[in-house]
Design a protein around this motif. Structure first.
Motif, PDB file in Angstrom:
ATOM      1  N   GLU A 101       2.185   1.670  -3.602  1.00  0.00           N
ATOM      2  CA  GLU A 101       1.119   2.173  -4.474  1.00  0.00           C
ATOM      3  C   GLU A 101       0.918   3.672  -4.273  1.00  0.00           C
ATOM      4  O   GLU A 101       0.732   4.431  -5.241  1.00  0.00           O
ATOM      5  N   THR A 130      -4.309   6.760   2.935  1.00  0.00           N
ATOM      6  CA  THR A 130      -3.689   5.485   2.539  1.00  0.00           C
ATOM      7  C   THR A 130      -3.526   4.557   3.724  1.00  0.00           C
ATOM      8  O   THR A 130      -3.881   3.369   3.677  1.00  0.00           O
ATOM      9  N   TYR A 161       0.824  -1.212   0.000  1.00  0.00           N
ATOM     10  CA  TYR A 161       0.000   0.000   0.000  1.00  0.00           C
ATOM     11  C   TYR A 161       0.858   1.262   0.000  1.00  0.00           C
ATOM     12  O   TYR A 161       0.464   2.289  -0.576  1.00  0.00           O
ATOM     13  N   ASP A 190       3.850   5.500  -5.928  1.00  0.00           N
ATOM     14  CA  ASP A 190       3.678   5.429  -7.392  1.00  0.00           C
ATOM     15  C   ASP A 190       2.614   6.411  -7.857  1.00  0.00           C
ATOM     16  O   ASP A 190       2.771   7.060  -8.903  1.00  0.00           O
ATOM     17  N   ASN A 191       1.560   6.551  -7.093  1.00  0.00           N
ATOM     18  CA  ASN A 191       0.487   7.471  -7.485  1.00  0.00           C
ATOM     19  C   ASN A 191       0.938   8.927  -7.426  1.00  0.00           C
ATOM     20  O   ASN A 191       0.524   9.743  -8.260  1.00  0.00           O
TER      21      ASN A 191
END
Length: 283
Positions: free
Chosen positions: A176, A277, A173, A179-180
């Protein structure tokens, strides 16, 4: 407080000179956090200790380089926790490094920090002082005096990303989320030195510095008293936020002088993304 900041200015000048002239090799020892020391770590620690122990308003000091605290003036009222030379492994490749000071009243804890100071030793030597506001000073090398430059404030959103920790051990998580941020156009700015990386985000107006808990280090790497709490104080006073993924960093307790924590520092927009997140990861 003014007396302590004046002492830190003298410390900064001496460490700056040591960086320029002293041996950058390693010594055959580890510090209290298990990091390999370079000779400049030891020299810088001695410089800070010498000045702070004779500062009348300081009752006690604790260094990242030592296991235990040292008594200073019994009539003092401030406790100082410091990292004398953060990022010292970068010196042999001539990248910027720094010193960090957390000033506490009533004992060492996030809720007791009353001021924070850090120094950046780069092409120019700069000092940031956080009390009611966050102020930038720059060393005039002709006079060896620090001169006020401006007050620092973070914008609501930035574009710089400093993702720390070994990516191999990031939780999915977290990866991710990082990366976002990159997909949204954030620029990678990470040297491996906490002081210059957080300084850059602060001076550029915003972004995110992230050093998470990882599979190999669930409690993170960065130390609360010497690194995390001082920068959390700076970022809070500059209009940003500082969290461990769920809680405000300055609300955390400590379990020993060298206790560590995951940490995220940034503008409001980025930290809200972090909180969302990590809240989702708990479900």
């Amino acid at each position: 407080m003014t007396e302590i900041i004046n002492s830190i200015q003298k410390i900064a000048v001496e460490i700056k000179d040591a960086i320029k002239t002293k041996d950058t090799g390693k010594v055959e020892s580890l510090n209290s956090s298990g990091d390999i020391q370079v000779k400049l770590d030891v020299i810088s620690d001695e410089i800070v200790e010498r000045h702070l122990l004779k500062t009348s308003s300081v009752i006690e000091i604790i260094s990242e380089e030592k296991e235990d605290a040292m008594p200073a003036n019994p009539n003092g009222k401030y406790f100082v926790a410091y990292d004398p030379l953060d990022g010292s492994s970068l010196i042999d490749v001539d990248l910027s490094v720094g010193s960090i000071f957390g000033i506490y009243k009533g004992g060492y804890s996030g809720e007791n920090i009353v001021a924070a100071v850090y120094i950046v030793y780069g092409p120019r030597v700069e000092m940031v002082v956080a009390r009611d506001t966050v102020e930038l000073f720059r060393l005039n090398e002709e006079t060896n005096e620090f001169e006020f430059v401006k007050e620092l404030r973070l914008e609501e959103k930035g574009k710089i990303l400093g993702p720390g920790g070994t990516q191999k051990y990031w939780y999915p998580y977290h990866k991710e989320m990082i990366d976002n941020f990159f997909k949204d156009g954030y620029r990678l700015r990470y040297s491996g030195g906490m002081v210059p990386d957080l300084h850059q985000i602060l001076l550029k107006g915003g972004g995110l510095f992230a050093y998470p808990g990882t599979e190999d280090k669930p409690k993170g790497k960065l130390r609360k008293l010497f690194e995390v709490f001082p920068f959390a104080y700076v970022y809070n006073k500059a209009g940003g936020l500082a969290v461990d993924g769920k809680n405000d960093l300055l609300d955390l307790d400590i379990d020993g002088y060298h206790d560590t924590t995951p940490c995220f520092f940034g503008s409001n927009y980025e930290i809200k993304k972090v909180l969302k997140t990590y809240e989702g990861a708990e479900k």
